[in-house]
Write an enzyme that holds these catalytic residues in place. Sequence first.
Site, short mmCIF file in Angstrom:
data_model
loop_
_atom_site.label_atom_id
_atom_site.label_comp_id
_atom_site.label_asym_id
_atom_site.label_seq_id
_atom_site.Cartn_x
_atom_site.Cartn_y
_atom_site.Cartn_z
N ARG A 116 0.80 53.81 57.47
CA ARG A 116 1.56 53.02 56.49
C ARG A 116 0.55 52.27 55.65
NH1 ARG A 116 6.83 49.25 57.31
NH2 ARG A 116 7.67 51.36 57.42
N HIS A 119 8.73 57.15 51.31
CA HIS A 119 9.04 56.83 52.71
C HIS A 119 9.83 58.02 53.29
CE1 HIS A 119 9.43 54.56 56.23
NE2 HIS A 119 10.24 53.59 55.86
N GLN A 124 11.92 57.88 56.58
CA GLN A 124 13.19 57.16 56.39
C GLN A 124 14.26 58.12 55.86
OE1 GLN A 124 13.85 53.62 56.87
NE2 GLN A 124 15.88 54.49 56.68
N ASP A 130 18.20 48.83 49.28
CA ASP A 130 16.94 48.41 49.91
C ASP A 130 16.55 47.10 49.23
OD1 ASP A 130 14.48 48.30 51.19
OD2 ASP A 130 13.50 49.74 49.86
N CYS A 155 17.94 50.66 54.68
CA CYS A 155 16.83 51.08 55.54
C CYS A 155 16.31 49.92 56.41
CB CYS A 155 15.70 51.64 54.69
SG CYS A 155 15.08 50.47 53.48
N ARG A 158 16.08 56.80 63.11
CA ARG A 158 14.65 56.91 62.82
C ARG A 158 13.93 57.55 64.02
NH1 ARG A 158 12.10 53.66 59.22
NH2 ARG A 158 10.45 55.17 59.61
N1 NVA Z 1 10.92 49.35 49.94
C1 NVA Z 1 10.61 48.62 51.13
C2 NVA Z 1 10.96 49.44 52.34
C3 NVA Z 1 10.73 48.76 53.65
C4 NVA Z 1 11.06 49.65 54.81
C5 NVA Z 1 9.13 48.25 51.15
O1 NVA Z 1 8.31 49.09 50.76
O2 NVA Z 1 8.80 47.12 51.52
N1 CP Z 2 12.87 50.89 57.45
C1 CP Z 2 11.62 50.63 57.86
O1 CP Z 2 10.69 51.40 57.59
O2 CP Z 2 11.50 49.50 58.60
P1 CP Z 2 10.14 48.85 59.09
O3 CP Z 2 9.46 48.27 57.88
O4 CP Z 2 10.56 47.79 60.07
O5 CP Z 2 9.30 49.91 59.73
#
Ligand code: NVA
Ligand code: CP
Length: 308
Positions: free
Chosen positions: A106, A133, A136, A227, A267, A295
């Site tokens: 990530r 993502h 997801q 989101d 999500c 997930r």
């Molecule tokens: N769009 C959000 C998703 C978190 C799972 C982010 O990138 O923070």
């Molecule tokens: N939806 C998701 O990716 O959650 P986290 O940021 O908690 O991993």
Amino acid sequence: MLKPNKLANKNFLSSLDMSTEEVLHVLELARSFKNKDLNLKLDSKVLGLIFDKSSTRTRVSFQVAMSKLGGTTIDLNPTTSQIGRGEPIKDTARVLSRYCDVIAIRTFDHSDLEEYAKWSTKPVINALTDLEHPCQALADFLTIHEEFLDFKDVILTFIGDGNNVANSLILCGALLGVNVTIACPKGYEPNSLVIKKAYEIYKNKALLKITNDPISAVQGANVLYTDVWSSMGEENQKEEKDKDFLGFTIDNDLVRNAAKDAIILHCLPAYRAKEITDEVFESNRSRIFEQAENRMHAQQALLSCLLS
Ligand code: NVA
Ligand code: CP
């Protein structure tokens, strides 16, 4: 008994790293893992996790999925490893490939993920970048299939920022031929290259729509998805985005304009009273926690394919 098939691509960096058949196969495997029809033990495989951003669901669901497969996980905290000190990605990737069997990352720039994949001899999984993502999206379409048993007549409307989550939904939706509408304020449209690629995949181009009008976007929708308005790394834009996204909250008024059987997805993590009201979040239409559970099943399926 269903068996995981090796995927054509070594890595899963984008939703487009799978073909339509491969996505359907991973979703079928995920359902089998979830229903306990499939109990697969891989031979002591090791998953390395590199998370440059916070995570609850992705991190824990990968850890549990791996342990269900008989493997283990190493959580490589960038601040306590040499990654945070700026060791070149190409060096870290070559070293970790010698210890781990698969690596989930990530990070911010998608190009950093691609750099890891370039130098890693083991599969690399996108656990979220600023661009996509894809894990997801697998869980999202698993949840949608659970509800509607098919993708044929489903209309999926995403209300909010054209961000990583929206980009992967569009690409995975295109592979599955799902009717996808994205409603976002002007200037917050999904990545233009993602939209272009999706239109190249859709046989029926009318199935993907991008609009700035949330009310027309939800007409007839069976799935309403949102989101956060400000993603990780955008903390300093929060005030401005909160203003720009006024009118894009999923509330009861918006839900009333959707199909009668509409379900709500998010999500997570969620900011109530911003992108979604507490009432809608907690309503009986919400499948948000099924989606979060999925997930784990989807990633167990993904890992089993990448490691077989
Ligand atoms: N769009 C959000 C998703 C978190 C799972 C982010 O990138 O923070
Ligand atoms: N939806 C998701 O990716 O959650 P986290 O940021 O908690 O991993």
